[in-house]
Design a protein around this motif. Structure first.
Motif, PDB file in Angstrom:
ATOM      1  N   ILE A   1       4.195   8.338  -7.174  1.00 26.36           N
ATOM      2  CA  ILE A   1       3.378   7.153  -7.452  1.00 26.36           C
ATOM      3  C   ILE A   1       4.262   5.921  -7.535  1.00 26.36           C
ATOM      4  CG2 ILE A   1       2.007   6.021  -9.249  1.00 26.36           C
ATOM      5  CD1 ILE A   1       0.706   8.732  -9.789  1.00 26.36           C
ATOM      6  N   PHE A   2       5.397   6.044  -8.229  1.00 22.34           N
ATOM      7  CA  PHE A   2       6.286   4.888  -8.374  1.00 22.34           C
ATOM      8  C   PHE A   2       6.854   4.449  -7.025  1.00 22.34           C
ATOM      9  CE2 PHE A   2       6.851   6.023 -13.011  1.00 22.34           C
ATOM     10  CZ  PHE A   2       6.149   4.912 -13.445  1.00 22.34           C
ATOM     11  N   VAL A   3       7.199   5.437  -6.190  1.00 24.25           N
ATOM     12  CA  VAL A   3       7.745   5.058  -4.877  1.00 24.25           C
ATOM     13  C   VAL A   3       6.690   4.291  -4.074  1.00 24.25           C
ATOM     14  CG1 VAL A   3       8.606   5.924  -2.682  1.00 24.25           C
ATOM     15  CG2 VAL A   3       9.434   6.921  -4.804  1.00 24.25           C
ATOM     16  N   LEU A   4       5.454   4.757  -4.121  1.00 29.14           N
ATOM     17  CA  LEU A   4       4.393   4.078  -3.362  1.00 29.14           C
ATOM     18  C   LEU A   4       4.120   2.684  -3.932  1.00 29.14           C
ATOM     19  CD1 LEU A   4       1.890   6.970  -2.627  1.00 29.14           C
ATOM     20  CD2 LEU A   4       3.448   5.849  -1.047  1.00 29.14           C
ATOM     21  N   LEU A   5       4.074   2.572  -5.251  1.00 32.39           N
ATOM     22  CA  LEU A   5       3.845   1.250  -5.850  1.00 32.39           C
ATOM     23  C   LEU A   5       4.978   0.292  -5.486  1.00 32.39           C
ATOM     24  CD1 LEU A   5       2.475   2.115  -9.398  1.00 32.39           C
ATOM     25  CD2 LEU A   5       1.216   1.341  -7.394  1.00 32.39           C
ATOM     26  N   LEU A   6       6.189   0.836  -5.477  1.00 35.63           N
ATOM     27  CA  LEU A   6       7.346   0.016  -5.110  1.00 35.63           C
ATOM     28  C   LEU A   6       7.200  -0.479  -3.673  1.00 35.63           C
ATOM     29  CD1 LEU A   6      10.119  -1.006  -5.912  1.00 35.63           C
ATOM     30  CD2 LEU A   6      11.086   1.152  -5.167  1.00 35.63           C
ATOM     31  N   GLU A   7       6.767   0.427  -2.791  1.00 37.37           N
ATOM     32  CA  GLU A   7       6.587   0.036  -1.390  1.00 37.37           C
ATOM     33  C   GLU A   7       5.585  -1.113  -1.293  1.00 37.37           C
ATOM     34  OE1 GLU A   7       4.877   2.944   1.265  1.00 37.37           O
ATOM     35  OE2 GLU A   7       5.761   1.941   2.990  1.00 37.37           O
ATOM     36  N   SER A   8       4.485  -0.967  -2.006  1.00 36.63           N
ATOM     37  CA  SER A   8       3.451  -1.994  -1.961  1.00 36.63           C
ATOM     38  C   SER A   8       3.996  -3.342  -2.432  1.00 36.63           C
ATOM     39  CB  SER A   8       2.284  -1.545  -2.836  1.00 36.63           C
ATOM     40  OG  SER A   8       1.374  -2.581  -2.992  1.00 36.63           O
ATOM     41  N   ALA A   9       4.742  -3.334  -3.543  1.00 34.90           N
ATOM     42  CA  ALA A   9       5.269  -4.596  -4.072  1.00 34.90           C
ATOM     43  C   ALA A   9       6.267  -5.226  -3.105  1.00 34.90           C
ATOM     44  CB  ALA A   9       5.936  -4.348  -5.425  1.00 34.90           C
ATOM     45  N   MET A  10       7.084  -4.396  -2.476  1.00 35.18           N
ATOM     46  CA  MET A  10       8.076  -4.939  -1.541  1.00 35.18           C
ATOM     47  C   MET A  10       7.391  -5.575  -0.346  1.00 35.18           C
ATOM     48  SD  MET A  10      11.185  -2.167  -1.620  1.00 35.18           S
ATOM     49  CE  MET A  10      10.217  -0.848  -0.944  1.00 35.18           C
ATOM     50  N   MET A  11       6.357  -4.891   0.155  1.00 37.57           N
ATOM     51  CA  MET A  11       5.587  -5.452   1.269  1.00 37.57           C
ATOM     52  C   MET A  11       5.001  -6.796   0.853  1.00 37.57           C
ATOM     53  SD  MET A  11       5.634  -3.405   3.783  1.00 37.57           S
ATOM     54  CE  MET A  11       5.663  -1.749   4.374  1.00 37.57           C
ATOM     55  N   GLY A  12       4.485  -6.828  -0.379  1.00 40.37           N
ATOM     56  CA  GLY A  12       3.880  -8.056  -0.886  1.00 40.37           C
ATOM     57  C   GLY A  12       4.861  -9.219  -0.908  1.00 40.37           C
ATOM     58  N   VAL A  13       6.102  -8.947  -1.313  1.00 41.28           N
ATOM     59  CA  VAL A  13       7.108 -10.009  -1.343  1.00 41.28           C
ATOM     60  C   VAL A  13       7.304 -10.600   0.053  1.00 41.28           C
ATOM     61  CG1 VAL A  13       9.560 -10.459  -1.639  1.00 41.28           C
ATOM     62  CG2 VAL A  13       8.332  -9.148  -3.350  1.00 41.28           C
ATOM     63  N   PHE A  14       7.349  -9.722   1.052  1.00 37.06           N
ATOM     64  CA  PHE A  14       7.655 -10.200   2.402  1.00 37.06           C
ATOM     65  C   PHE A  14       6.500 -10.964   3.042  1.00 37.06           C
ATOM     66  CE2 PHE A  14      10.891  -6.624   2.603  1.00 37.06           C
ATOM     67  CZ  PHE A  14      11.954  -7.490   2.444  1.00 37.06           C
ATOM     68  N   ILE A  15       5.260 -10.699   2.613  1.00 38.70           N
ATOM     69  CA  ILE A  15       4.148 -11.375   3.295  1.00 38.70           C
ATOM     70  C   ILE A  15       3.625 -12.578   2.515  1.00 38.70           C
ATOM     71  CG2 ILE A  15       3.425  -9.281   4.492  1.00 38.70           C
ATOM     72  CD1 ILE A  15       1.116  -9.090   2.536  1.00 38.70           C
ATOM     73  N   SER A  16       4.051 -12.755   1.252  1.00 36.33           N
ATOM     74  CA  SER A  16       3.474 -13.828   0.445  1.00 36.33           C
ATOM     75  C   SER A  16       3.869 -15.204   0.970  1.00 36.33           C
ATOM     76  CB  SER A  16       3.954 -13.715  -0.999  1.00 36.33           C
ATOM     77  OG  SER A  16       3.450 -12.547  -1.567  1.00 36.33           O
ATOM     78  N   LEU A  17       2.887 -16.068   1.127  1.00 37.03           N
ATOM     79  CA  LEU A  17       3.156 -17.455   1.494  1.00 37.03           C
ATOM     80  C   LEU A  17       2.702 -18.395   0.388  1.00 37.03           C
ATOM     81  CD1 LEU A  17       2.202 -17.414   5.258  1.00 37.03           C
ATOM     82  CD2 LEU A  17       4.440 -17.236   4.217  1.00 37.03           C
ATOM     83  N   ASP A  18       2.263 -17.794  -0.715  1.00 40.25           N
ATOM     84  CA  ASP A  18       1.918 -18.570  -1.898  1.00 40.25           C
ATOM     85  C   ASP A  18       2.967 -18.221  -2.946  1.00 40.25           C
ATOM     86  OD1 ASP A  18      -0.696 -19.944  -3.374  1.00 40.25           O
ATOM     87  OD2 ASP A  18       0.526 -18.677  -4.688  1.00 40.25           O
ATOM     88  N   LEU A  19       3.603 -19.213  -3.520  1.00 40.98           N
ATOM     89  CA  LEU A  19       4.747 -18.928  -4.388  1.00 40.98           C
ATOM     90  C   LEU A  19       4.350 -18.144  -5.636  1.00 40.98           C
ATOM     91  CD1 LEU A  19       6.891 -22.159  -4.157  1.00 40.98           C
ATOM     92  CD2 LEU A  19       7.533 -19.865  -3.502  1.00 40.98           C
TER      93      LEU A  19
END
Lengths: 177, 521
Positions: free
Chosen positions: B118-136
């Motif tokens: 679960i932690f590995v998957l949540l980590l993946e999601s957060a990392m993806m989020g960092v790369f796609i965010s265009l709102d600070l």
């Protein structure tokens, strides 16, 4: 290993013919072949063939003398080789150890860098100085918290006393100002 | 409206994590199912990122697959995501490494497999989020959300000093990011003073012309957060601890993706948001980067622990990335982005290999090994290829990025390039020396004599890594093509901003200038 040496030996015998000088009937074929990449070499047509011939003779002679000495000592008269080794023992060890280039390099370059990195950069700069500063910040926070924590005694009388002292201090400040 | 593919990439791992919550039963019985679900979800995410890459228009420099929804309109906070060439391949890298990290921990994680997955998957999601965010604001949420799963991954499944390492990791990175949060709030306020409305929209903030004095402080706040993450010398000491104590999956993701958050942040936020301040501080950052390259390499050379050696080698390699960014020219920045991907592959691979050795022998000390070449020839062959990739042998991935970075740095300041180039030699020294001591010579420790060679599962893990390493070395244009237009756009913006500021300063004194205003297009 021998196989690789054989292949290289064949190559070394053949490869020279690519640059056979005009004196021996060649035509600088290799230089001509490289022309498209480097442009025509400044042609030194006027070089007297005399110098070229002398150079060839000298280098061939030097090689033959070397081969001759080696075959005398190592094939014909092994004992002479051993005698030589005995007489020039110091030179022999020097040559045997490749003039100690590896050892000198190890002592002057490799070991100083290794020791400096290990004892200096890693164990002092990294662990003590940089990480020490990082952990020092943490310890300062926990240390000062430990001190301030003592104020939280849980004793209501102590709290009331400090409250009273505070009121006195504030009132005193306004009255004496 | 088209299918929200970016949202689905972020959401899918979270859905997978929820699915895992539903799996019942004790550790023994549920573990295989849990592992398979997690693996399948992460492979699906990888497939999605490949689809994204296939549909990405490489010729365009704009943000693509953009999704924008109001979130907290009163504060101008939006759900605003999109990818450009810089973030696209980092997404692919993240999705590529996650299944490998899961597979790499197949044998070594025996307790609480469900929580681990679960932690590995949540980590993946957060990392993806960092790369796609265009709102600070959104970016900051993902940025900090990333820390939590990693904290638990190190703290629960790590080695002996895991608690110390995980708390140090958490506090150190949080300390940096809190200052960044202040700067982000400050930016939104500046947007308010300039236009009368709050906004966290990165594209709008790019166009803000900020008072030079404020820019300095804001840049320093952002740069500190990113420098800690990179990690740039001298902010690197959390890294060896975190790497050494983390389980294999943690190390792979930490080195493979999370370190790139720092350099990505510099390219995406710190430099284009505060161009004048960035231009002012770039030489200092470059010097720190070069110091890090040489220092990291020298300290890596004398490490007795393989994981620590690879950790310090990351300090050295990431120094190259920062150097490329600070050069602020096409070669430097493209090379930096390429090197981010490349380092993810080769260092991820190294940690996977070290993990395999450590699974077998339960030690990572170099002196415990020796002569493995005769015992585990396939493992050693894979080890050698990844070692050479990490050194930057031409024909493998490491060479392209390092070469471009050195080229870019040379165009900027040849002295920096000259010192940085010594790092290339030193990387060969520490990697090959370690490889020699582990794999060549006689088998000195009899415990090594019975080690098994690559298992089928390990083949599946290591072959893709090697394949990508070769592909990136032989066909760099495949990866550089989407990167370059976005890098060009960023550089144009940056150099234009620096140039207009110089002009503006000549025209009028700065004392009566507003804190911020919109740049003239």
């Amino acid at each position: 290993m021998a196989l690789a040496l054989i292949a290289l030996a064949i190559g070394s015998v053949v490869a020279g013919y690519a640059g056979l000088p005009t004196l021996l009937g060649g035509g600088d074929w290799f230089a001509r072949y490289l022309e498209p990449s480097f442009g025509a070499a400044p042609v030194a047509e006027v070089v007297e063939h005399g110098l070229e011939g002398t150079l060839m003779l000298v280098s061939v002679a030097a090689a033959l003398v070397g081969i001759g000495i080696a075959s005398y000592y190592f094939l014909k008269n092994r004992r002479a080789a051993d005698e030589m080794a005995g007489r020039f023992a110091g030179v022999r060890t020097l040559l045997l150890n490749k003039y100690y280039v590896d050892e000198i390099y190890d002592a002057t370059v490799v070991q100083p860098i290794r020791i400096l990195s290990q004892e200096g950069l890693w164990k002092v700069v990294d662990v003590k100085v940089i990480d020490g500063a990082v952990n020092g910040v943490g310890q300062t926070v926990t240390g000062s918290s430990e001190l301030v924590r003592r104020l939280q005694t849980g004793s209501v009388r102590a709290y009331a006393a400090s409250l009273f002292l505070g009121v006195v201090a504030i009132l005193g400040y306004y009255l004496w100002r | 409206m088209s299918f929200p593919i970016l949202t689905s990439i972020v959401a899918l791992p979270v859905v997978g994590a929820f699915l895992l919550l539903l799996v019942k039963g004790d550790e023994e019985r549920s573990a295989p199912l849990v592992r398979n679900i997690a693996l399948m979800v992460s492979v699906l995410v990888f497939a999605e990122t490949l689809l994204l890459w296939a549909r990405f228009n490489a010729a365009s420099s704009d943000f693509q697959f953009v999704e924008r929804h109001a979130w907290m309109p009163a504060f101008g906070i939006e759900y605003f995501v999109g990818v450009d060439g810089i973030s696209l391949l980092l997404l692919v890298l993240t999705a590529f490494l996650t299944p490998l990290a899961l597979l790499g921990s197949w044998e070594s994680v025996h307790k609480q497999t469900k929580a681990f997955s679960i932690f590995v998957l949540l980590l993946e999601s957060a990392m993806m989020g960092v790369f796609i965010s265009l709102d600070l604001f959104l970016f900051y949420i993902f940025w900090d959300a990333m820390l939590v799963p990693m904290y638990f991954l190190i703290g629960i499944w790590g080695y002996d000093r895991r608690i110390y390492a995980s708390i140090k990791f958490m506090l150190y990175t949080m300390a940096g990011s809190v200052l960044m949060l202040l700067a982000i709030l400050g930016l939104a306020y500046l947007h308010y003073t300039a236009t009368g409305g709050y906004s966290f929209d990165l594209l709008k903030l790019y166009d803000l012309q900020i008072d030079l004095h404020l820019q300095f402080w804001f840049f320093l706040a952002f740069a500190l957060a990113f420098a800690i993450k990179v990690p740039l010398f001298p902010f690197h000491t959390w890294l060896p601890d975190a790497h050494v104590e983390a389980p294999t999956a943690g190390s792979v993701i930490l080195a493979g993706v999370m370190l790139k958050m720092g350099t990505y942040g510099l390219v995406r936020f710190a430099f284009p948001l505060f161009p004048e301040a960035a231009a002012y501080f770039a030489p200092a950052l470059a010097v720190l980067a070069v110091v890090g390259i040489i220092y990291g390499a020298l300290v890596a050379m004398v490490q007795p622990d393989m994981k620590k050696l690879v950790a310090y080698s990351s300090v050295s390699h990431l120094g190259f990335v920062v150097l490329g960014i600070t050069a602020m020219n096409t070669q430097g920045v493209s090379g930096a982005v390429y090197q981010m991907l490349s380092h993810g592959i080769s260092t991820g691979g190294l940690f996977l290999i070290v993990g395999m050795l450590s699974d077998r022998r339960h030690t990572r000390q170099i002196v415990e090994y020796g002569g493995l070449k005769k015992i585990t020839p396939h493992l050693v062959a894979a080890f050698l290829i990844i070692t050479l990739a990490s050194i930057g042998l031409p024909g493998l991935n490491g060479f392209v990025g390092e070469f471009l970075i050195l080229l870019g740095a040379f165009r900027w300041d040849p002295r920096l390039a000259a010192f940085a180039a010594t790092g290339v030699i030193l990387s060969a020294t520490y990697m090959l020396w370690m490889f020699q001591r582990v794999n060549y010579g006689p088998v000195t420790n009899e415990k090594n004599a019975t080690l098994s060679d690559l298992q089928p599962r390990e083949w599946v893990v290591i072959v893709p890594v090697i394949a990508v390493a070769v592909l990136m070395g032989v066909l760099p244009n495949l990866f550089l093509r989407p990167i370059e237009p976005s890098v060009e756009r960023m550089l144009n913006h940056y150099h234009q901003a620096v140039a207009t500021r110089v002009q503006a300063n000549r025209e009028r004194p700065a004392s009566d200038a507003p804190l911020a205003r919109r740049r003239q297009p």
